[in-house]
Design an enzyme around this catalytic site. Structure first.
Site, mmCIF file in Angstrom:
data_model
loop_
_atom_site.group_PDB
_atom_site.id
_atom_site.type_symbol
_atom_site.label_atom_id
_atom_site.label_comp_id
_atom_site.label_asym_id
_atom_site.label_seq_id
_atom_site.Cartn_x
_atom_site.Cartn_y
_atom_site.Cartn_z
ATOM 1 C CE LYS A 76 -3.277 -1.432 3.984
ATOM 2 N NZ LYS A 76 -4.435 -1.798 4.183
ATOM 3 C CG PHE A 102 -12.374 1.806 8.275
ATOM 4 C CD1 PHE A 102 -11.667 1.419 7.442
ATOM 5 C CD2 PHE A 102 -12.577 1.670 9.363
ATOM 6 C CE1 PHE A 102 -12.002 0.055 7.273
ATOM 7 C CE2 PHE A 102 -13.356 0.173 9.198
ATOM 8 C CZ PHE A 102 -12.846 -0.461 8.378
ATOM 9 N NE ARG A 124 -6.604 -12.403 5.517
ATOM 10 C CZ ARG A 124 -6.945 -10.889 5.750
ATOM 11 N NH1 ARG A 124 -6.798 -10.468 5.057
ATOM 12 N NH2 ARG A 124 -7.607 -11.203 6.904
ATOM 13 C CB THR A 182 -6.516 -5.492 10.683
ATOM 14 O OG1 THR A 182 -6.387 -6.445 9.878
ATOM 15 C CG2 THR A 182 -6.984 -3.920 10.001
ATOM 16 N NE ARG A 215 -0.690 -6.069 7.600
ATOM 17 C CZ ARG A 215 -2.533 -5.607 7.060
ATOM 18 N NH1 ARG A 215 -3.263 -7.421 7.924
ATOM 19 N NH2 ARG A 215 -3.349 -6.225 5.808
ATOM 20 C CG ASN A 234 -2.786 -2.281 7.518
ATOM 21 O OD1 ASN A 234 -2.925 -1.859 6.010
ATOM 22 N ND2 ASN A 234 -4.137 -2.822 8.556
ATOM 23 C CD GLU A 257 -9.233 -8.493 -2.510
ATOM 24 O OE1 GLU A 257 -8.134 -8.626 -2.518
ATOM 25 O OE2 GLU A 257 -9.767 -7.943 -1.530
HETATM 26 P P1 GTP Z 1 -6.608 -5.832 3.658
HETATM 27 O O1 GTP Z 1 -5.649 -7.295 3.459
HETATM 28 O O2 GTP Z 1 -5.942 -4.678 3.511
HETATM 29 O O3 GTP Z 1 -8.064 -6.031 3.134
HETATM 30 O O4 GTP Z 1 -6.493 -5.638 5.407
HETATM 31 P P2 GTP Z 1 -7.269 -6.767 6.467
HETATM 32 O O5 GTP Z 1 -8.402 -7.793 5.979
HETATM 33 O O6 GTP Z 1 -6.754 -6.731 8.148
HETATM 34 O O7 GTP Z 1 -8.756 -5.527 7.205
HETATM 35 P P3 GTP Z 1 -10.057 -5.233 6.604
HETATM 36 O O8 GTP Z 1 -10.803 -5.986 5.091
HETATM 37 O O9 GTP Z 1 -10.932 -5.213 7.493
HETATM 38 O O10 GTP Z 1 -10.104 -3.702 6.391
HETATM 39 C C1 GTP Z 1 -9.411 -3.227 5.537
HETATM 40 C C2 GTP Z 1 -7.966 -1.922 5.498
HETATM 41 O O11 GTP Z 1 -8.697 -0.894 6.295
HETATM 42 C C3 GTP Z 1 -7.751 -2.023 6.710
HETATM 43 O O12 GTP Z 1 -6.177 -2.970 6.117
HETATM 44 C C4 GTP Z 1 -6.978 -0.797 7.382
HETATM 45 O O13 GTP Z 1 -6.207 0.126 7.117
HETATM 46 C C5 GTP Z 1 -8.644 -0.560 7.757
HETATM 47 N N1 GTP Z 1 -9.664 -0.207 8.790
HETATM 48 C C6 GTP Z 1 -9.541 -2.331 8.848
HETATM 49 N N2 GTP Z 1 -10.311 -1.876 10.087
HETATM 50 C C7 GTP Z 1 -9.881 -0.470 10.154
HETATM 51 C C8 GTP Z 1 -10.794 -0.099 12.304
HETATM 52 O O14 GTP Z 1 -11.156 -0.090 12.681
HETATM 53 N N3 GTP Z 1 -10.369 1.914 12.332
HETATM 54 C C9 GTP Z 1 -9.694 1.755 10.704
HETATM 55 N N4 GTP Z 1 -9.266 3.308 11.448
HETATM 56 N N5 GTP Z 1 -8.943 1.420 9.921
HETATM 57 C C10 GTP Z 1 -8.959 0.295 9.450
HETATM 58 MG MG MG Z 2 -9.440 -7.239 4.222
#
Ligand code: GTP
Ligand code: MG
Length: 136
Positions: A9, A57, A85, A91, A102, A116, A130
Site C-alpha cells: 500500500k 474508516f 495473511r 490488521t 505489520r 498497515n 480483486e
Molecule cells: P487488508 O488486507 O488491507 O484488506 O486488511 P485486513 O483484511 O486485515 O483488514 P480489513 O479488510 O478489515 O480492512 C481494510 C483496511 O481498512 C485495513 O487494512 C485498514 O487499513 C483499514 N481498517 C480496517 N479496520 C479498521 C479500523 O477499525 N479502524 C481504522 N482506522 N482502519 C481500519
Molecule cells: Mg481485508
C-alpha cells in the site's frame, strides 16, 4: 494452484519497504506471477473496498489509498491466501505479532485510518474478484 492479490500500500511504497515485503514473499517460496506499480483511481478503490462502504474508516481509507502508488502483486502457491495473511500479520499494526510484516514495520501514526503496509485477499472469492480489479 491458488492465487492471491497482494498490495504494498502507499505507506509501504513511500517508506521504501517494497523490497522487504518481496524478500519475505520470496523467502517463503511463493511465486510471483505478475507485479506492477499502480496508481488506482477512486473507482478501482471503491470496487476493491466495497465491503467497507459506510464504515467510519472508509473515506480516510480511500483517501489514503489515493495518496500515492501501490505495488500490486499476483502471487501463486498452495494455500497462498492464508499463507500471505500469516506473513502480513493482523490488521492493527500496533499489536500484530513481531516477525510479521505489520508487526515488524507497522505502528499507529495517530491517523484516521490504520496504515498497515500491505493487503492480502482473504478468501478464494475475494482473490478472484480483486485480481480482476487490479490486473484487468
Ligand atoms: P487488508 O488486507 O488491507 O484488506 O486488511 P485486513 O483484511 O486485515 O483488514 P480489513 O479488510 O478489515 O480492512 C481494510 C483496511 O481498512 C485495513 O487494512 C485498514 O487499513 C483499514 N481498517 C480496517 N479496520 C479498521 C479500523 O477499525 N479502524 C481504522 N482506522 N482502519 C481500519
Ligand atoms: Mg481485508
Amino acid at each position: 494452484i491458488e492465487e492471491t492479490l497482494v498490495l504494498v500500500k502507499p505507506d509501504g511504497v513511500a517508506r521504501g519497504l517494497t523490497g522487504a515485503v518481496l524478500a519475505r514473499i520470496e523467502a517463503k517460496g511463493y511465486a510471483l506471477v505478475d507485479i506492477r506499480l499502480v496508481e488506482p483511481d477512486r473507482d478501482v478503490l471503491a470496487a476493491h473496498y466495497a465491503e467497507h462502504e459506510g464504515k467510519p474508516f472508509y473515506e480516510p481509507l480511500i483517501e489514503f489509498m489515493l495518496s500515492g502508488p501501490s505495488v500490486a502483486i499476483r502471487l501463486a502457491g498452495n494455500r497462498v491466501i492464508e499463507g500471505f495473511r500469516s506473513l502480513a500479520g493482523t490488521t492493527d499494526p500496533t499489536t500484530a505479532a513481531p516477525g510479521t510484516i505489520r508487526g515488524d514495520f507497522g505502528r499507529d501514526w495517530g491517523l484516521k485510518v490504520q496504515q498497515n503496509l500491505v493487503h492480502g485477499s482473504d478468501s478464494p472469492e475475494s482473490a478472484a474478484r480483486e485480481l480482476g480489479i487490479w490486473f484487468a
